[in-house]
Enzyme design. Structure first.
Site, short mmCIF file in Angstrom:
data_model
loop_
_atom_site.label_atom_id
_atom_site.label_comp_id
_atom_site.label_asym_id
_atom_site.label_seq_id
_atom_site.Cartn_x
_atom_site.Cartn_y
_atom_site.Cartn_z
N ARG A 81 0.86 -1.18 0.00
CA ARG A 81 0.00 0.00 0.00
C ARG A 81 0.90 1.24 0.00
NH1 ARG A 81 -2.62 2.96 4.90
NH2 ARG A 81 -3.71 4.57 3.75
N HIS B 152 -3.36 10.87 0.69
CA HIS B 152 -2.78 10.65 2.02
C HIS B 152 -2.19 11.98 2.49
CE1 HIS B 152 -1.07 7.39 4.86
NE2 HIS B 152 -0.76 8.55 5.40
N GLU C 258 -7.36 8.30 6.49
CA GLU C 258 -7.62 8.95 7.78
C GLU C 258 -8.14 10.38 7.68
OE1 GLU C 258 -4.41 8.64 10.56
OE2 GLU C 258 -4.41 6.46 10.52
N ASN D 215 -7.16 1.68 10.16
CA ASN D 215 -5.82 1.97 10.68
C ASN D 215 -5.94 1.97 12.20
OD1 ASN D 215 -5.26 2.48 8.01
ND2 ASN D 215 -4.71 4.63 8.29
N TYR E 173 -3.80 1.97 15.92
CA TYR E 173 -2.55 2.09 16.68
C TYR E 173 -2.75 1.86 18.17
CZ TYR E 173 -0.34 3.61 12.43
OH TYR E 173 0.17 3.62 11.16
N GLU F 85 -3.32 -0.12 8.34
CA GLU F 85 -2.11 0.32 9.05
C GLU F 85 -2.14 -0.23 10.46
OE1 GLU F 85 -1.32 4.59 9.24
OE2 GLU F 85 -1.79 4.81 7.11
C1 FCB Z 1 -1.14 7.40 10.70
C2 FCB Z 1 -0.85 7.97 9.33
C3 FCB Z 1 0.49 7.54 8.77
C4 FCB Z 1 1.56 7.52 9.83
C5 FCB Z 1 1.10 6.73 11.04
C6 FCB Z 1 2.13 6.62 12.13
O1 FCB Z 1 -2.04 8.22 11.36
O2 FCB Z 1 -1.84 7.57 8.41
O3 FCB Z 1 0.82 8.39 7.71
O4 FCB Z 1 1.94 8.79 10.15
O5 FCB Z 1 -0.05 7.31 11.56
#
Ligand code: FCB
Length: 440
Positions: free
Chosen positions: A82, A121, A162, A283, A285, A355
């Site tokens: 990607r 992006h 995002e 995405n 985290y 992500e």
């Molecule tokens: C996400 C973004 C990506 C990168 C990661 C750590 O929010 O999409 O570009 O910065 O965080």
């Protein structure tokens, strides 16, 4: 330090599961002299915007070194890659900037790696503005041009990345480009990105695409306590992060109270926004702990949150954190996916994790291995619980320009020396390669 890893092998994922890694144009390409400026070029040129004062003018120089990077992808054994197409590059030299993506896609196909481009992006061409409705139409025109050019080889597309972060950080709080601090007056930027997504889906369908998705950021939102004020603040934060974009996309309606804050009569736009998609990119985290406002400005992981916000982000105690200060809570990924499934039921298309990753220093990155191991297992538990997950992409292939953090945060499976641009696979690269081998 993350707790010790499980010793049993990662269980097998369903046949056809797509393993990949993600990057984005502005963060890795460099070659700024061969693109028109984006809002990020303008933003980073302003003093004090990026922590280490750096810019993405060279970044990883992927623009010139893409054959080496594609070789790294094939050495890793991923099915898919990607990347994002830089809209301002496609406009360079009367459109000849698009040639780069032609070369990249050819190189990927020759290496047996499926190209998965994201069409936006965050690097909006300078001079365009998401507060303007017309930007959505301009986006659809650009998408048609890219689809026409790459559609013979690209089968899987992602419209936008995002929009929640781009709205919040770029337009509401001002820590990302274009640096606006509009708080809730930023909402039109959200609506126009959603409209851009819907128009792009139509443009891609018109060009014959059959596998289209979006990449939205999500994370469980946990109230700081059971006090009604904390629960209410957390619910509102959940609305902004987890529903403001997903509800119109999947249900064709804004969450209660938010539709009225959008520009004009949005009813016919919502039909466009809710164009059916083939997969839903998540995405993920970290989860967020949220409480009632505390009446003071806070700094949260480098993001300045003004006192006027109707919530305050709190620390999650008792869990490890990455070097970015982000909490590491793999089980929150299982929770997120099962919540999405129960919230959207049969309106939720198959999910792809577009992500997931972490920033840690060093080449012997055992912390990253533990993070990825924990999250892949958590993802498997979501699959076992009945969530239809079809793929998982690690952020990121290379250490790169991490927006307002500059080059200090290293998310790569491959280390980049930003003086020499030399690439060195980290321990996590070898570990992931072996995991992928075992999955096959
Ligand atoms: C996400 C973004 C990506 C990168 C990661 C750590 O929010 O999409 O570009 O910065 O965080």
């Amino acid at each position: 330090m993350i707790p010790p890893m499980a010793t049993n092998p990662i269980p097998p994922f369903p046949a056809g599961f797509l393993w990949g890694v993600s990057t984005s144009a502005h963060q890795i390409e460099g070659a700024a002299d061969e693109r028109l400026p984006s809002v990020w070029d303008t933003f980073t040129a302003e003093p004090g915007r990026v922590k280490d004062g750096s810019t993405a003018a060279v970044a990883c120089d992927h623009y010139h070194r893409y054959p080496e990077d594609v070789a790294l992808l094939s050495g890793l054994g991923v099915d898919a890659y990607r990347f994002s197409v830089s809209w301002p590059r496609t406009r360079f030299d009367e459109g000849r900037g698009l040639d780069f993506y032609d070369r990249l896609v050819d190189e990927l196909c020759a290496a047996g790696v499926r190209p998965v481009p994201t069409l936006f992006h965050w690097d909006l061409p300078d001079g365009l503005d998401w507060l303007e409705r017309d930007t959505a139409h301009r986006f659809a025109e650009y998408v048609s041009v890219v689809a026409e050019r790459l559609g013979d080889r690209v089968k899987k597309w992602i419209t936008i990345n995002e929009p929640a972060e781009h709205t919040l950080l770029g337009h509401a709080l001002g820590t990302h480009a274009p640096g606006r601090q509009l708080l809730f007056d930023a909402l039109p930027a959200a609506h126009h990105q959603l409209l851009a997504h819907g128009l792009a889906v139509r443009a891609l369908r018109a060009a014959g695409a059959t596998d289209i998705g979006v990449a939205n950021s999500h994370g469980p939102t946990w109230p700081a306590s059971e006090e009604p004020a904390d629960v209410e603040a957390a619910a509102f934060y959940d609305l902004l992060l987890n529903r403001l974009f997903a509800d119109p996309l999947l249900l064709g309606a804004y969450p209660e109270g938010l539709g009225e804050l959008m520009p004009g009569d949005v009813r016919s736009d919502l039909k466009v926004i809710a164009e059916p998609i083939d997969f839903y990119g998540v995405n993920y985290y970290a989860p967020t702990r949220v409480g009632a406002p505390q009446g003071t400005e806070i700094d949260f992981g480098g993001v300045r949150m003004p006192a006027e916000l109707p919530f305050s982000v709190r620390e999650i105690e008792g869990v490890p954190v990455t070097d970015f200060g982000w909490p590491v809570v793999p089980e929150a990924l299982t929770e997120l996916l099962t919540t999405l499934k129960s919230r959207y039921a049969d309106r939720l298309p198959p999910v792809v994790i577009t992500e997931n990753g972490c920033s840690y220093p060093g080449v012997d990155d055992q912390d990253r291995i533990a993070y990825l191991d924990g999250h892949i297992r958590a993802l498997h538990r979501a699959v076992e619980a009945g969530v239809d997950v079809r793929g998982y992409f690690v952020w990121s292939l290379l250490d790169n320009f991490e927006w307002a953090e500059g080059y200090e945060r290293r998310f790569g499976l491959v280390h980049v020396d930003f003086e020499t641009l030399e690439r060195t696979p980290k321990a996590s690269y070898t570990w992931l390669r072996d995991v992928l081998k075992a999955q096959r």
